[in-house]
Design a protein around this motif. Structure first.
Motif, mmCIF file in Angstrom:
data_model
loop_
_atom_site.group_PDB
_atom_site.id
_atom_site.type_symbol
_atom_site.label_atom_id
_atom_site.label_comp_id
_atom_site.label_asym_id
_atom_site.label_seq_id
_atom_site.Cartn_x
_atom_site.Cartn_y
_atom_site.Cartn_z
ATOM 1 N N HIS A 1 0.837 -1.104 0.099
ATOM 2 C CA HIS A 1 -0.005 0.077 0.040
ATOM 3 C C HIS A 1 0.695 1.267 0.023
ATOM 4 C CE1 HIS A 1 -3.400 -2.649 1.595
ATOM 5 N NE2 HIS A 1 -4.238 -1.770 0.569
ATOM 6 N N ALA A 2 2.185 1.036 0.149
ATOM 7 C CA ALA A 2 2.988 2.522 0.217
ATOM 8 C C ALA A 2 3.006 3.463 -0.741
ATOM 9 C CB ALA A 2 4.582 1.901 0.815
ATOM 10 N N PRO A 3 3.114 2.769 -2.127
ATOM 11 C CA PRO A 3 3.004 3.606 -3.136
ATOM 12 C C PRO A 3 1.479 4.483 -3.120
ATOM 13 C CG PRO A 3 3.998 1.888 -3.856
ATOM 14 C CD PRO A 3 3.339 1.587 -2.486
ATOM 15 N N VAL A 4 0.661 3.823 -2.914
ATOM 16 C CA VAL A 4 -0.737 4.564 -2.926
ATOM 17 C C VAL A 4 -0.577 5.577 -1.718
ATOM 18 C CG1 VAL A 4 -3.263 4.154 -2.891
ATOM 19 C CG2 VAL A 4 -1.919 2.504 -4.105
ATOM 20 N N ALA A 5 -0.374 5.036 -0.523
ATOM 21 C CA ALA A 5 -0.401 5.905 0.396
ATOM 22 C C ALA A 5 0.543 7.060 0.203
ATOM 23 C CB ALA A 5 0.302 5.093 1.840
ATOM 24 N N ASP A 6 1.604 7.053 -0.292
ATOM 25 C CA ASP A 6 2.427 8.375 -0.463
ATOM 26 C C ASP A 6 1.604 8.916 -1.308
ATOM 27 O OD1 ASP A 6 4.452 6.754 1.024
ATOM 28 O OD2 ASP A 6 5.492 6.207 -0.788
ATOM 29 N N ARG A 7 0.978 8.817 -2.313
ATOM 30 C CA ARG A 7 0.329 9.677 -3.461
ATOM 31 C C ARG A 7 -0.822 10.243 -2.346
ATOM 32 N NH1 ARG A 7 3.515 6.344 -5.539
ATOM 33 N NH2 ARG A 7 4.255 6.879 -7.712
ATOM 34 N N LEU A 8 -1.524 9.484 -1.792
ATOM 35 C CA LEU A 8 -2.660 9.952 -0.885
ATOM 36 C C LEU A 8 -2.174 11.035 -0.161
ATOM 37 C CD1 LEU A 8 -5.017 6.976 -0.080
ATOM 38 C CD2 LEU A 8 -5.754 9.188 -1.211
ATOM 39 N N ARG A 9 -1.056 10.940 0.693
ATOM 40 C CA ARG A 9 -0.467 11.610 1.662
ATOM 41 C C ARG A 9 0.024 13.253 0.988
ATOM 42 N NH1 ARG A 9 2.790 8.617 2.946
ATOM 43 N NH2 ARG A 9 1.723 7.679 4.740
ATOM 44 N N ARG A 10 0.594 12.988 -0.290
ATOM 45 C CA ARG A 10 0.732 14.187 -0.922
ATOM 46 C C ARG A 10 -0.111 15.093 -1.243
ATOM 47 N NH1 ARG A 10 3.416 12.237 -5.919
ATOM 48 N NH2 ARG A 10 1.880 13.298 -7.303
ATOM 49 N N VAL A 11 -1.464 14.586 -1.695
ATOM 50 C CA VAL A 11 -2.733 15.488 -2.188
ATOM 51 C C VAL A 11 -3.331 15.862 -0.860
ATOM 52 C CG1 VAL A 11 -4.838 15.226 -3.103
ATOM 53 C CG2 VAL A 11 -3.102 13.987 -4.223
ATOM 54 N N ILE A 12 -3.409 15.202 0.248
ATOM 55 C CA ILE A 12 -3.972 15.303 1.423
ATOM 56 C C ILE A 12 -3.356 16.576 1.858
ATOM 57 C CG2 ILE A 12 -4.373 14.650 3.868
ATOM 58 C CD1 ILE A 12 -5.390 11.924 2.757
ATOM 59 N N GLN A 13 -1.927 16.517 2.104
ATOM 60 C CA GLN A 13 -1.003 17.669 2.722
ATOM 61 C C GLN A 13 -1.254 18.893 1.824
ATOM 62 O OE1 GLN A 13 2.758 15.509 2.813
ATOM 63 N NE2 GLN A 13 2.662 15.272 5.066
ATOM 64 N N ARG A 14 -1.448 18.709 0.532
ATOM 65 C CA ARG A 14 -1.307 19.927 -0.169
ATOM 66 C C ARG A 14 -2.743 20.622 0.030
ATOM 67 N NH1 ARG A 14 -3.136 21.181 -5.718
ATOM 68 N NH2 ARG A 14 -3.329 19.030 -6.278
ATOM 69 N N GLY A 15 -3.952 19.721 0.347
ATOM 70 C CA GLY A 15 -5.165 20.118 0.562
ATOM 71 C C GLY A 15 -5.098 21.000 1.961
ATOM 72 N N GLN A 16 -4.326 20.377 2.809
ATOM 73 C CA GLN A 16 -4.484 20.857 4.387
ATOM 74 C C GLN A 16 -3.651 22.359 4.164
ATOM 75 O OE1 GLN A 16 -2.847 17.666 6.546
ATOM 76 N NE2 GLN A 16 -4.952 17.171 7.575
ATOM 77 N N GLU A 17 -2.537 22.265 3.252
ATOM 78 C CA GLU A 17 -2.103 23.340 3.207
ATOM 79 C C GLU A 17 -2.625 24.632 2.475
ATOM 80 O OE1 GLU A 17 1.644 22.469 1.032
ATOM 81 O OE2 GLU A 17 2.610 21.212 2.760
ATOM 82 N N THR A 18 -3.506 24.266 1.582
ATOM 83 C CA THR A 18 -4.294 25.407 0.820
ATOM 84 C C THR A 18 -5.611 25.627 1.669
ATOM 85 O OG1 THR A 18 -5.460 23.632 -0.422
ATOM 86 C CG2 THR A 18 -3.570 24.599 -1.153
ATOM 87 N N GLY A 19 -5.950 24.996 2.740
ATOM 88 C CA GLY A 19 -6.937 25.162 3.603
ATOM 89 C C GLY A 19 -8.247 24.255 2.887
ATOM 90 N N GLU A 20 -8.184 23.492 2.045
ATOM 91 C CA GLU A 20 -9.191 22.862 1.376
ATOM 92 C C GLU A 20 -9.776 21.695 2.482
ATOM 93 O OE1 GLU A 20 -8.850 21.900 -2.918
ATOM 94 O OE2 GLU A 20 -7.054 22.858 -2.933
ATOM 95 N N PHE A 21 -8.859 21.219 3.237
ATOM 96 C CA PHE A 21 -8.998 19.875 3.865
ATOM 97 C C PHE A 21 -8.612 20.417 5.446
ATOM 98 C CE2 PHE A 21 -7.354 16.976 0.480
ATOM 99 C CZ PHE A 21 -8.636 17.410 -0.348
ATOM 100 N N ASP A 22 -9.297 20.005 6.249
ATOM 101 C CA ASP A 22 -9.197 20.117 7.656
ATOM 102 C C ASP A 22 -7.910 19.539 8.405
ATOM 103 O OD1 ASP A 22 -9.251 20.295 10.456
ATOM 104 O OD2 ASP A 22 -11.483 19.808 10.588
ATOM 105 N N GLY A 23 -7.221 20.529 8.828
ATOM 106 C CA GLY A 23 -5.672 20.509 9.256
ATOM 107 C C GLY A 23 -5.632 19.772 10.635
ATOM 108 N N ARG A 24 -6.742 19.676 11.241
ATOM 109 C CA ARG A 24 -6.368 19.361 12.778
ATOM 110 C C ARG A 24 -6.042 17.487 12.924
ATOM 111 N NH1 ARG A 24 -12.054 21.510 14.828
ATOM 112 N NH2 ARG A 24 -12.768 20.603 12.773
#
Length: 203
Positions: free
Chosen positions: A125-148
């Motif tokens: 699952h690591a390659p999939v998890a890495d890509r998910l993490r990248r998108v999620i972190q980007r969304g948290q940085e832009t305020g699209e996703f909850d950063g808590r």
């Protein structure tokens, strides 16, 4: 043996391994109990050659799953995960993964019955998890996703929801379309995001 002969032998081995995996993925997706002999015949190699690369049927099934996983990751990378809003990128990632899984429903259901140790499952699952993490972190940085919540937790929840959607499809309780919509809605709610509004013009 000369270096050139060694190189040729290595290339031949790689080609036969690829042919075996191609045949295994294709055949097992229509005949999940296909024999090693049938897979060897479909690959154009001998039964002994199959066992030389994959000493057990379980190892062959595991390698077939790895091949499907590689295809899914390639589809995700082609979905433009670093372009546009993170919300849209995340939905494209989920859809790319679902499309790949949808091409191999019988094979994936058969492989899901195998017992896999946690370390191997994590690595797969690591390659999939890495890509998910990248998108999620980007969304948290832009305020699209909850950063808590931590990105690692959100990645784990998203993967679990993806497996749940696949399980509902396999059990016949949901159609692929309904499962995809439920997955989108559930993941976006977990992330504290809102699903993009549909364009009334359909464009």
């Amino acid at each position: 043996m000369t270096p050139r002969q060694t190189s040729h032998r290595r290339a031949d081995a790689q080609r036969s391994r690829a042919a075996i995996l191609d045949a295994a993925v294709r055949l097992l997706n229509t005949r999940p109990d296909a024999s090693v002999e049938a897979i060897a015949a479909a690959a154009g190699v001998t039964r002994q050659t199959v066992y030389a690369h994959f000493p057990s049927r379980e190892q062959l099934l595991t390698a077939a799953l790895d091949r499907v996983s590689e295809e899914a990751v390639a589809a995700m990378d082609a979905a433009g995960l670093d372009t546009g809003p993170a919300t849209d990128a995340l939905l494209r990632l989920l859809d790319a993964s679902s499309r790949t899984a949808g091409r191999y429903p019988v094979l994936l259901q058969k492989i899901s019955q195998l017992t896999v140790d946690p370390h191997t499952d994590h690595d797969r699952h690591a390659p999939v998890a890495d890509r998910l993490r990248r998108v999620i972190q980007r969304g948290q940085e832009t305020g699209e996703f909850d950063g808590r919540l931590s990105p690692d937790w959100l990645v784990a929840v998203t993967i679990t929801l993806g497996h749940t959607a696949g399980g509902e499809i396999d059990a016949g309780r949901m159609s692929g379309k309904d499962a995809a919509e439920a997955l989108h809605t559930s993941v976006l709610r977990v992330l504290g995001a809102v699903a993009p509004a549909e364009d009334p013009t359909g464009e």
